[in-house]
Design an enzyme around this catalytic site. Sequence first.
Site, PDB file in Angstrom:
ATOM      1  N   ASP A 337       0.846  -1.184   0.000  1.00  0.00           N
ATOM      2  CA  ASP A 337       0.000   0.000   0.000  1.00  0.00           C
ATOM      3  C   ASP A 337       0.889   1.245   0.000  1.00  0.00           C
ATOM      4  O   ASP A 337       2.035   1.187   0.418  1.00  0.00           O
ATOM      5  CB  ASP A 337      -0.851  -0.079   1.274  1.00  0.00           C
ATOM      6  CG  ASP A 337      -1.550   1.212   1.609  1.00  0.00           C
ATOM      7  OD1 ASP A 337      -2.367   1.636   0.795  1.00  0.00           O
ATOM      8  OD2 ASP A 337      -1.272   1.768   2.674  1.00  0.00           O
ATOM      9  N   ASP A 538      -1.437  -0.364   5.850  1.00  0.00           N
ATOM     10  CA  ASP A 538      -1.562   0.230   7.174  1.00  0.00           C
ATOM     11  C   ASP A 538      -2.839  -0.236   7.852  1.00  0.00           C
ATOM     12  O   ASP A 538      -3.164   0.165   8.945  1.00  0.00           O
ATOM     13  CB  ASP A 538      -1.441   1.754   7.145  1.00  0.00           C
ATOM     14  CG  ASP A 538      -2.451   2.384   6.199  1.00  0.00           C
ATOM     15  OD1 ASP A 538      -3.372   1.670   5.777  1.00  0.00           O
ATOM     16  OD2 ASP A 538      -2.308   3.575   5.895  1.00  0.00           O
ATOM     17  N   ASP A 542      -7.107  -1.646   4.127  1.00  0.00           N
ATOM     18  CA  ASP A 542      -6.473  -2.742   3.410  1.00  0.00           C
ATOM     19  C   ASP A 542      -6.878  -4.093   3.982  1.00  0.00           C
ATOM     20  O   ASP A 542      -6.355  -5.130   3.568  1.00  0.00           O
ATOM     21  CB  ASP A 542      -4.948  -2.609   3.485  1.00  0.00           C
ATOM     22  CG  ASP A 542      -4.479  -1.265   2.959  1.00  0.00           C
ATOM     23  OD1 ASP A 542      -5.081  -0.785   1.983  1.00  0.00           O
ATOM     24  OD2 ASP A 542      -3.543  -0.695   3.521  1.00  0.00           O
TER      25      ASP A 542
HETATM   26  P1  ADP Z   1      -3.677   4.079  -0.108  1.00  0.00           P
HETATM   27  O1  ADP Z   1      -4.293   2.906  -0.746  1.00  0.00           O
HETATM   28  O2  ADP Z   1      -2.575   4.674  -0.910  1.00  0.00           O
HETATM   29  O3  ADP Z   1      -3.268   3.831   1.318  1.00  0.00           O
HETATM   30  P2  ADP Z   1      -6.235   5.020   0.693  1.00  0.00           P
HETATM   31  O4  ADP Z   1      -6.968   3.879   0.090  1.00  0.00           O
HETATM   32  O5  ADP Z   1      -6.023   5.016   2.148  1.00  0.00           O
HETATM   33  O6  ADP Z   1      -4.819   5.177  -0.028  1.00  0.00           O
HETATM   34  O7  ADP Z   1      -6.932   6.355   0.287  1.00  0.00           O
HETATM   35  C1  ADP Z   1      -7.156   6.638  -1.059  1.00  0.00           C
HETATM   36  C2  ADP Z   1      -7.649   8.022  -1.248  1.00  0.00           C
HETATM   37  O8  ADP Z   1      -8.912   8.140  -0.644  1.00  0.00           O
HETATM   38  C3  ADP Z   1      -6.783   9.072  -0.610  1.00  0.00           C
HETATM   39  O9  ADP Z   1      -5.795   9.512  -1.477  1.00  0.00           O
HETATM   40  C4  ADP Z   1      -7.804  10.149  -0.297  1.00  0.00           C
HETATM   41  O10 ADP Z   1      -8.009  10.924  -1.431  1.00  0.00           O
HETATM   42  C5  ADP Z   1      -9.056   9.397  -0.038  1.00  0.00           C
HETATM   43  N1  ADP Z   1      -9.377   9.193   1.386  1.00  0.00           N
HETATM   44  C6  ADP Z   1      -9.573   8.017   2.012  1.00  0.00           C
HETATM   45  N2  ADP Z   1      -9.910   8.166   3.292  1.00  0.00           N
HETATM   46  C7  ADP Z   1      -9.929   9.499   3.507  1.00  0.00           C
HETATM   47  C8  ADP Z   1     -10.192  10.305   4.655  1.00  0.00           C
HETATM   48  N3  ADP Z   1     -10.529   9.811   5.832  1.00  0.00           N
HETATM   49  N4  ADP Z   1     -10.110  11.635   4.498  1.00  0.00           N
HETATM   50  C9  ADP Z   1      -9.776  12.157   3.317  1.00  0.00           C
HETATM   51  N5  ADP Z   1      -9.517  11.446   2.223  1.00  0.00           N
HETATM   52  C10 ADP Z   1      -9.589  10.141   2.295  1.00  0.00           C
HETATM   53 MG    MG Z   2      -3.058   3.235   3.200  1.00  0.00          MG
END
Ligand code: ADP
Ligand code: MG
Length: 641
Positions: A337, A538, A542
């Site tokens: 991730d 994290d 996921d």
């Molecule tokens: P990654 O897979 O890289 O860890 P995430 O799946 O956690 O990323 O999040 C993907 C996208 O969703 C972020 O880039 C953000 O735009 C949005 N996002 C997710 N959760 C939140 C939150 N609680 N507040 C703001 N944006 C969020």
């Molecule tokens: Mg993440």
Amino acid sequence: MSEAQGKPMESAKRGSWIRGAMLLLLLLVSGALYWTWGADRYRWADPVYVAVNGLALLIAFPTIVMRALRQTFGEGRLTVDLLMSIVMISALCTGLWLEGALVALIALISEALERAAHGQAARIDTLSTRFDAMTVNVKRGEERIPLPLRDLQVGDVIVVSEGESIPVDGEIVFGNAQVSEAAITGESSFNAKAEGDAVFAGSTVQHGFLEIKLLKRGEGTLLAQVEQSVAKARRVRTPTEVMLDRTTALLVPLILAVGLGVFLFGYLLGPEKTPELLREALRRAMTVVVVASPSALALTAPIAVWMGLRRARRRGILFRDGAVMEKLSGLSTLLIDKTGTLTVARPRVAEVKGFGKRTPEQVLQEAVFVEAHSKHPLARTIVEYAQTKVSETDKPDKFIEFEGGGACAIKGERYVKVGAFWLMEDGRDISDEVTEWMTAARDKGYTCVLVADREHLLGGIAFEDEVRTEARDVLARLRKLGVKKMVMLTGDNAKVAHRIAVDLGMNEYVAECMPDTKMRRVQKEQGYGGKGVVMVGDGINDAPALAKADVGIAMGAMGTDLAMAAAQVTLLNDSLEGLYEAFALSRRLVTSVSVNIFIACALGLALTVLAAMGSLNLLQGAVLQQGIALIIAINTALLTR
Ligand code: ADP
Ligand code: MG
């Protein structure tokens, strides 16, 4: 629970030690008599001989024979105890009492060694239960009263001063200090903590004082989970342990057959069929069985797993069990991730933009209304960034998290949604101002989050998502360990994903992933028939992918029960270093066990040949056999260290 169960086990252990010591004493007496009187006087027809050695046998015989019977018929396992029992019984039947007693001693020593190898002899240090008995300063109104921790309730506020340990898991309600979480993560650095931050039992406080709202204590704390992790993990046996058990079960009848062969060969080919020849042939057969018995083989895997798990725990790596640790060493595909895993847990806020006439402060105020209730790295960053810039926020009636996209909060008429662009496309008109801002921010490589109410987009927040300093180095070292394929999975936009994936030398990347997409990608990689897939995340969105992977590793997951539940490995330290350590430790475990299995087999075989040729007497054979077991135990411990 430790109180109630601890005592019977303690006394059982003490009993076996007393038995062992008495047996050793009797054997020493017997040896001394043999030495002074000589073989002619001190032999089995002598009443003193029978008394001393008979007593020795009596001490060990029931334990070992009962265990052998239980294992053979109760559990259906053929073990070394069965071999020892058969040797002892044949010794008794033919009047070789001294030899019989010697074998009994070996069996008891082997049992003690094996028990130690399974970590049963080890005292489990439970700081967490000690805390429960401690007296702490509780805040009641303006007063501070000392009370035993175990009498406190969730929600009580305790005061921890400079130099003291934090005895509970909780949340800081007042004060600030430097806090070290070494007891949990193994990392001794101090971190600044202030109001609103989570703290964990076992941490120590420097430069400051804290008032902490109690959330969990005693057995419920993260510290207790960490402390019990090794014992819990030992309950599952690794594939190698199972394999070695099966091997032993196959070896037992084989060794008995060889012993019988040696006996028949020695007796039938002898010149005269005297009772002395019978005893001589039997002695040789017994020596063969004793030296060939694979007790050293049973030691290496448990010791290696136990040492490995303990070492991992000290570095803040929790393996669910030894089998996971063993499995990890063979996996060669890594799915990882991005946000919060490859990149820092707290990205820098680069820009806050208000659309239309709105100010950045208004946008932040709305964002915090939602994000105060999310554990997502971007959410935590927004809350920390806004701390000095916005006033107190309302508590929403309803909070909904859109996994991998954002979140929204509702209170009466007030509705705020924060998240990725795709989340905002449900009926809101996207003005040119918005698209222009987004394009410009993305061109700079920023991760963008939008803030909206029911109808309008209110503003946007751009983050500079920095790659962790150790990331490149850790990934390169993982490649050297044989992790051939690395794929980055992210919910972020393609531009940012591309920049970071190229920067880190990923083999592939997938952008704009939903939690579900990540899970399907894991499945797809598993379908390629490779050596198995590791997913690192994290743990916040996921979880499905972590659960699906052959080994799921949750990172920076301190205190998030959800992540610890979905993953088989938890890295408590907020650093990728732990990922490398986890792989390296599992490799070391497997190498150490293979090397020691080889040594044990080679030495055992050599001794067996020597014994069959008659070059060893039973005493020499017994000492050498125990010597090998000890060498294997020590060597395993050294190699796994
Ligand atoms: P990654 O897979 O890289 O860890 P995430 O799946 O956690 O990323 O999040 C993907 C996208 O969703 C972020 O880039 C953000 O735009 C949005 N996002 C997710 N959760 C939140 C939150 N609680 N507040 C703001 N944006 C969020
Ligand atoms: Mg993440």
